[in-house]
Design a protein around this motif. Structure first.
Motif, PDB file in Angstrom:
ATOM      1  N   THR A   1      -2.115   5.522  -0.911  1.00  0.00           N
ATOM      2  CA  THR A   1      -3.779   5.608  -0.041  1.00  0.00           C
ATOM      3  C   THR A   1      -5.249   5.455  -0.931  1.00  0.00           C
ATOM      4  OG1 THR A   1      -2.628   6.238   1.813  1.00  0.00           O
ATOM      5  CG2 THR A   1      -4.928   5.465   1.758  1.00  0.00           C
TER       6      THR A   1
ATOM      7  N   SER B   1     -11.853  -5.377  -2.559  1.00  0.00           N
ATOM      8  CA  SER B   1     -11.501  -4.685  -1.554  1.00  0.00           C
ATOM      9  C   SER B   1     -10.450  -4.354  -2.100  1.00  0.00           C
ATOM     10  CB  SER B   1     -12.614  -5.409  -0.207  1.00  0.00           C
ATOM     11  OG  SER B   1     -13.690  -5.758  -0.152  1.00  0.00           O
TER      12      SER B   1
ATOM     13  N   VAL C   1     -12.915  -0.981   2.795  1.00  0.00           N
ATOM     14  CA  VAL C   1     -11.746   0.213   2.358  1.00  0.00           C
ATOM     15  C   VAL C   1     -10.648  -0.263   4.186  1.00  0.00           C
ATOM     16  CG1 VAL C   1     -10.216   1.798   2.477  1.00  0.00           C
ATOM     17  CG2 VAL C   1     -12.237   1.306   1.126  1.00  0.00           C
TER      18      VAL C   1
ATOM     19  N   THR D   1      -7.188   2.525  -3.206  1.00  0.00           N
ATOM     20  CA  THR D   1      -7.957   2.183  -2.972  1.00  0.00           C
ATOM     21  C   THR D   1      -9.904   2.987  -4.032  1.00  0.00           C
ATOM     22  OG1 THR D   1      -8.159   3.114  -0.863  1.00  0.00           O
ATOM     23  CG2 THR D   1     -10.344   3.465  -1.635  1.00  0.00           C
TER      24      THR D   1
ATOM     25  N   VAL E   1      -7.995   8.061   5.539  1.00  0.00           N
ATOM     26  CA  VAL E   1      -8.780   7.018   5.214  1.00  0.00           C
ATOM     27  C   VAL E   1     -10.103   7.198   6.118  1.00  0.00           C
ATOM     28  CG1 VAL E   1      -9.146   4.387   6.208  1.00  0.00           C
ATOM     29  CG2 VAL E   1      -6.503   5.187   4.840  1.00  0.00           C
TER      30      VAL E   1
ATOM     31  N   LEU F   1      -4.949  -2.022   3.254  1.00  0.00           N
ATOM     32  CA  LEU F   1      -3.984  -0.740   3.950  1.00  0.00           C
ATOM     33  C   LEU F   1      -2.699  -1.046   4.242  1.00  0.00           C
ATOM     34  CD1 LEU F   1      -5.640   2.328   2.150  1.00  0.00           C
ATOM     35  CD2 LEU F   1      -4.109   0.789   0.816  1.00  0.00           C
TER      36      LEU F   1
END
Length: 420
Positions: A134, A147, A181, A138, A164, A150
């Motif tokens: 993650t 961009s 994100v 990112t 996140v 996920l």
């Protein structure tokens, strides 16, 4: 609208990501680097919050009986949180891959033509178990001006949501819109299927996980896929292999982190080398609790070994199990890899340069090693800062995918009124 609310449609998230990508493409390298440092600092400050969420996932994993390898990929520690935060700082140090003029020329009519690197746009990331993906994905996406949407596995849902949320809080302090994100919190398979077909919003899909996940994406997606591969990695120990090198490399590749894709799964050993060095090999295998699955010749030398079947040669054990195949020469070793390999990472140990050259030139894989461990197939280990995955395909990108793999090109033409 929160970008991780479960009731938000996947399409709405993809549209928001696409809009954010346009803003992101206008930011300077300095603005992106500053954001990465803020992300890293904020993740470290919220380590306990992330670990508390991870513990909820681990408890669920224990209740469901996940195996040791899966639990290792799922688990976070303070060190692992600090590691992926530091990875963001390393990415910030790397050269910006966008805006580079790869080539330029002027036509006879005076028209200037420039081939320039640009972001892919919106990346869809589908992955299992590992919460560190993650952060790694990112960081690479934002640094390269992309961009990212996920979609992590349900087993890491609490961990990923916490990570996140922390990153969104950090992005609020930067010039990068937090909509860049997106995290799909839904565990509904239909949400994943939506990602497969949104060509108008998603520019590329990157699956990262087991073979079933990767095959599902490759076989069902209409969005272009950057295919990562499972790691049935081989080590060929040649008749002219140095004993110390061979054993050290075998132990490192098999036992350092057995649950990762660049770990050794099959050792291919020249029959004469095995005959000569079987006692040293057996001692080493026993010292590291390695369970051997071998052919009949292996069983005649290693009584504790289990007979290998077809599944063993193709298996990605992700454990301390090891398949051992005996051969008469490098050609047989190459043939075995050709039959069962996954084009990930393959290694040879030999002091014969000609044998090594044959192996390195003929074996079809994204990463090849002579007298070194397969564990180096990793973006961080190879100086990329972090990686978004290891590509085993041949188009666009191959091997560990760092920043350059997340760009494409535009042709920019500058004229003075030219017409055709």
């Amino acid at each position: 609208m929160s970008v991780i609310e479960e009731h938000t449609t996947v399409e709405a998230q993809a549209i928001a990501a696409k809009k954010a990508a346009k803003k992101l493409s206008l930011l300077s390298t300095e603005e992106k680097n500053e954001a990465l440092h803020i992300l890293a600092d904020t993740l470290e400050k919220n380590t306990q919050r992330i670990l508390d969420a991870n513990e909820r996932d681990l408890q669920m994993g224990r209740e469901k009986g996940y195996d040791t390898a899966y639990m290792d990929r799922l688990a976070l520690t303070k060190e692992r949180v600090f590691d992926f935060a530091e990875g963001l700082r390393q990415v910030a140090k790397l050269e910006d891959p966008t805006g580079k003029i790869l080539s330029s020329w002027t036509l006879e009519n005076g028209l200037l033509v420039e081939k320039v690197t640009v972001p892919l746009g919106v990346i869809g990331m589908i992955y299992e178990a590992r919460p560190n993906v993650t952060v790694d994905a990112t960081g690479l996406a934002l640094k390269s001006g992309n961009s990212i949407v996920l979609k992590g596995g349900s087993s890491a849902l609490s961990s990923n949501k916490a990570i996140v949320e922390v990153m969104h809080e950090a992005l609020d302090e930067t010039n990068i819109p937090k909509e860049a994100v997106q995290f799909i919190a839904s565990t509904d398979r239909e949400a994943t299927q939506q990602l497969f077909t949104m060509k108008e919003h998603i520019d590329v899909l990157i699956p990262r996980g087991g073979g079933s996940l990767i095959n599902a994406v490759v076989n069902n997606a209409t969005v272009p896929v950057l295919e990562t591969g499972v790691g049935n990695c081989h080590l060929y120990i040649d008749v002219e292999a140095d004993v110390e090198k061979a054993l050290n490399i075998l132990v490192n590749a098999k036992t350092d982190r057995p649950a990762v894709c660049n770990a050794l799964e099959t050792a291919i050993i020249h029959k004469d080398w095995l005959e000569k060095n079987k006692d040293r090999l057996i001692k080493t295998l026993n010292e590291h609790n390695i369970t051997v699955h071998g052919d009949e010749i292996v069983l005649s030398h290693i009584p504790s070994a289990l007979i290998a079947n077809e599944e063993d040669w193709a298996n990605e054990y992700l454990s301390l199990d090891l398949a051992i195949k005996t051969v008469d020469n490098v050609e047989e070793a190459i043939e075995h890899i050709e039959t069962y390999g996954t084009k990930h990472s393959e290694a040879i140990v030999t002091e014969n340069r000609d044998t090594a050259k044959t192996f390195m030139n003929v074996v079809d894989a994204s990463a090849l090693y002579h007298n070194a461990s397969t564990r180096f197939t990793d973006g961080g280990a190879l100086g990329f800062g972090a990686e978004i995955g290891i590509s085993t395909q041949k188009l666009h990108a191959r091997g560990p995918m760092g920043l350059p793999a997340l760009t494409t090109v535009k042709f920019l033409m500058t004229g003075n009124g030219q017409t055709r």
